[in-house]
Design a protein around this motif. Sequence first.
Motif, PDB file in Angstrom:
ATOM      1  N   TRP A  10      35.236  48.861  55.065  1.00 43.56           N
ATOM      2  CA  TRP A  10      36.472  48.327  55.687  1.00 43.56           C
ATOM      3  C   TRP A  10      36.128  46.981  56.430  1.00 43.56           C
ATOM      4  O   TRP A  10      35.247  47.099  57.446  1.00 43.56           O
ATOM      5  CB  TRP A  10      37.098  49.267  56.281  1.00 43.56           C
ATOM      6  CG  TRP A  10      38.399  48.916  56.846  1.00 43.56           C
ATOM      7  CD1 TRP A  10      39.655  48.424  56.053  1.00 43.56           C
ATOM      8  CD2 TRP A  10      39.107  48.499  57.833  1.00 43.56           C
ATOM      9  NE1 TRP A  10      40.739  47.807  56.702  1.00 43.56           N
ATOM     10  CE2 TRP A  10      40.348  47.922  58.028  1.00 43.56           C
ATOM     11  CE3 TRP A  10      38.325  48.554  59.403  1.00 43.56           C
ATOM     12  CZ2 TRP A  10      40.938  47.616  59.210  1.00 43.56           C
ATOM     13  CZ3 TRP A  10      39.115  48.164  60.409  1.00 43.56           C
ATOM     14  CH2 TRP A  10      40.374  47.833  60.394  1.00 43.56           C
ATOM     15  N   ILE A  11      36.589  46.036  56.078  1.00 49.71           N
ATOM     16  CA  ILE A  11      36.243  44.740  57.168  1.00 49.71           C
ATOM     17  C   ILE A  11      36.860  44.745  58.470  1.00 49.71           C
ATOM     18  O   ILE A  11      38.298  44.699  58.492  1.00 49.71           O
ATOM     19  CB  ILE A  11      36.716  43.471  56.361  1.00 49.71           C
ATOM     20  CG1 ILE A  11      35.958  43.434  54.986  1.00 49.71           C
ATOM     21  CG2 ILE A  11      36.475  42.278  56.956  1.00 49.71           C
ATOM     22  CD1 ILE A  11      36.307  42.278  54.029  1.00 49.71           C
ATOM     23  N   THR A  12      36.559  44.845  59.438  1.00 50.49           N
ATOM     24  CA  THR A  12      37.034  45.043  60.787  1.00 50.49           C
ATOM     25  C   THR A  12      37.675  43.870  61.212  1.00 50.49           C
ATOM     26  O   THR A  12      38.593  43.720  61.767  1.00 50.49           O
ATOM     27  CB  THR A  12      35.996  45.449  61.843  1.00 50.49           C
ATOM     28  OG1 THR A  12      34.929  44.427  61.849  1.00 50.49           O
ATOM     29  CG2 THR A  12      35.377  46.831  61.241  1.00 50.49           C
ATOM     30  N   ARG A  17      39.578  39.684  56.699  1.00 54.16           N
ATOM     31  CA  ARG A  17      40.005  40.738  56.015  1.00 54.16           C
ATOM     32  C   ARG A  17      41.317  39.962  55.101  1.00 54.16           C
ATOM     33  O   ARG A  17      41.277  40.425  53.785  1.00 54.16           O
ATOM     34  CB  ARG A  17      40.459  42.072  56.492  1.00 54.16           C
ATOM     35  CG  ARG A  17      40.874  43.180  55.645  1.00 54.16           C
ATOM     36  CD  ARG A  17      41.203  44.357  56.177  1.00 54.16           C
ATOM     37  NE  ARG A  17      42.300  44.300  57.323  1.00 54.16           N
ATOM     38  CZ  ARG A  17      41.973  44.010  58.798  1.00 54.16           C
ATOM     39  NH1 ARG A  17      40.819  44.220  59.239  1.00 54.16           N
ATOM     40  NH2 ARG A  17      42.987  43.896  59.694  1.00 54.16           N
ATOM     41  N   ARG A  18      41.972  39.294  55.695  1.00 50.09           N
ATOM     42  CA  ARG A  18      43.157  38.781  55.114  1.00 50.09           C
ATOM     43  C   ARG A  18      42.603  37.593  53.802  1.00 50.09           C
ATOM     44  O   ARG A  18      43.162  37.518  52.891  1.00 50.09           O
ATOM     45  CB  ARG A  18      44.086  38.028  56.042  1.00 50.09           C
ATOM     46  CG  ARG A  18      44.905  38.967  56.628  1.00 50.09           C
ATOM     47  CD  ARG A  18      46.007  38.325  57.329  1.00 50.09           C
ATOM     48  NE  ARG A  18      45.613  37.358  58.280  1.00 50.09           N
ATOM     49  CZ  ARG A  18      45.300  37.885  59.974  1.00 50.09           C
ATOM     50  NH1 ARG A  18      45.609  39.084  60.214  1.00 50.09           N
ATOM     51  NH2 ARG A  18      44.993  36.929  60.673  1.00 50.09           N
ATOM     52  N   ALA A  19      41.479  36.857  54.295  1.00 49.72           N
ATOM     53  CA  ALA A  19      40.907  35.743  53.364  1.00 49.72           C
ATOM     54  C   ALA A  19      40.404  36.519  52.230  1.00 49.72           C
ATOM     55  O   ALA A  19      40.616  35.999  50.917  1.00 49.72           O
ATOM     56  CB  ALA A  19      40.172  35.075  54.171  1.00 49.72           C
ATOM     57  N   THR A  20      39.690  37.756  52.273  1.00 47.42           N
ATOM     58  CA  THR A  20      39.050  38.252  51.194  1.00 47.42           C
ATOM     59  C   THR A  20      40.170  39.073  50.484  1.00 47.42           C
ATOM     60  O   THR A  20      40.013  39.002  49.040  1.00 47.42           O
ATOM     61  CB  THR A  20      38.195  39.518  51.908  1.00 47.42           C
ATOM     62  OG1 THR A  20      37.355  39.047  52.921  1.00 47.42           O
ATOM     63  CG2 THR A  20      37.578  40.265  50.646  1.00 47.42           C
ATOM     64  N   PHE A  21      41.317  39.222  50.940  1.00 49.86           N
ATOM     65  CA  PHE A  21      42.303  40.132  50.257  1.00 49.86           C
ATOM     66  C   PHE A  21      43.030  39.109  49.312  1.00 49.86           C
ATOM     67  O   PHE A  21      43.146  39.275  48.021  1.00 49.86           O
ATOM     68  CB  PHE A  21      43.481  40.695  50.941  1.00 49.86           C
ATOM     69  CG  PHE A  21      44.689  41.069  50.435  1.00 49.86           C
ATOM     70  CD1 PHE A  21      44.658  42.375  49.558  1.00 49.86           C
ATOM     71  CD2 PHE A  21      45.816  40.199  50.377  1.00 49.86           C
ATOM     72  CE1 PHE A  21      45.721  42.643  48.971  1.00 49.86           C
ATOM     73  CE2 PHE A  21      47.133  40.730  49.866  1.00 49.86           C
ATOM     74  CZ  PHE A  21      46.990  41.884  48.964  1.00 49.86           C
ATOM     75  N   LYS A  22      43.284  38.020  49.759  1.00 48.33           N
ATOM     76  CA  LYS A  22      43.946  36.911  48.841  1.00 48.33           C
ATOM     77  C   LYS A  22      42.873  36.319  47.903  1.00 48.33           C
ATOM     78  O   LYS A  22      43.374  36.378  46.732  1.00 48.33           O
ATOM     79  CB  LYS A  22      44.366  35.663  49.652  1.00 48.33           C
ATOM     80  CG  LYS A  22      45.441  35.903  50.638  1.00 48.33           C
ATOM     81  CD  LYS A  22      45.666  34.780  51.675  1.00 48.33           C
ATOM     82  CE  LYS A  22      47.013  35.008  52.833  1.00 48.33           C
ATOM     83  NZ  LYS A  22      47.356  33.840  53.447  1.00 48.33           N
ATOM     84  N   LYS A  23      41.641  36.294  48.152  1.00 50.63           N
ATOM     85  CA  LYS A  23      40.804  35.897  47.068  1.00 50.63           C
ATOM     86  C   LYS A  23      40.504  36.991  46.055  1.00 50.63           C
ATOM     87  O   LYS A  23      40.409  36.638  44.981  1.00 50.63           O
ATOM     88  CB  LYS A  23      39.395  35.675  48.027  1.00 50.63           C
ATOM     89  CG  LYS A  23      38.229  34.988  46.911  1.00 50.63           C
ATOM     90  CD  LYS A  23      37.116  34.459  47.497  1.00 50.63           C
ATOM     91  CE  LYS A  23      36.388  35.686  48.248  1.00 50.63           C
ATOM     92  NZ  LYS A  23      34.984  35.260  48.702  1.00 50.63           N
TER      93      LYS A  23
END
Length: 238
Positions: A10-12, A17-23
């Motif tokens: 999990w990205i703390t 974390r939001r950028a990784t989610f969108k990508k």
Amino acid sequence: MARKKLKLAWITNDSTRRATFKKRRKGLMKKASELATLCDVKACVIVYAPQEPHPEVWPSVAEATRVLARFKSLPEMEQSKKMMNQEAFLRQRAAKLREQHRKQERENLDLETALLMRRGLAGRSGGAVAGLAEAEFEAVTSLAWMVETKVKLVRERMEQVRNQHVQVVDHRYKAEERSVRPAPVVEREKAPAEAGNELSTWFPEDNIGASERSLMFDSYMEHGSQWFDVFFPFNSCL
């Protein structure tokens, strides 16, 4: 250059974390589109985001509704046949990691046992007895098993070499025996003329002329000869 292996955790950091989610969501939609086009299958993707009130649906809400209705019409056993949630995914990954851990432990034990055996053969650590005395019971047991396995392999190899040597000697002996043994003599069938000549050597009287044979027969047939007297030798006593 190969990409570095990503650690699944999990990205703390919130922004990361939001950028990784969108990508990753964009990549997931692309993969689903490629799967439906290349394999001609019906697929849909519904992704909920924690900061978004409505989920993102691919390819459309109507198409996703038809795909979900078809999925729900299947029997319950077929629905859960290949289904995996977060808990099932984590359990599967944990089991895989445990298997890797057991495999690594076995490899480490084999290396430690081989090292202990080499130290004992080399007489290090104050001699083989001292080296074994310092080792743990599990290591000594593993060493005994390894030695027994090595001895078994050596004996099997020795037996294999011995059998090969016996086969080579047997083959060489048979070859020498075949080279020394004389070839069988095959008699040729003789012609009638040759057979007659051979018989004439055994019976030389056959080579006597007719005139000589008649003289010999006449001499045998003399009436005065005692061999033709039926009362011989009794008549001489009279």
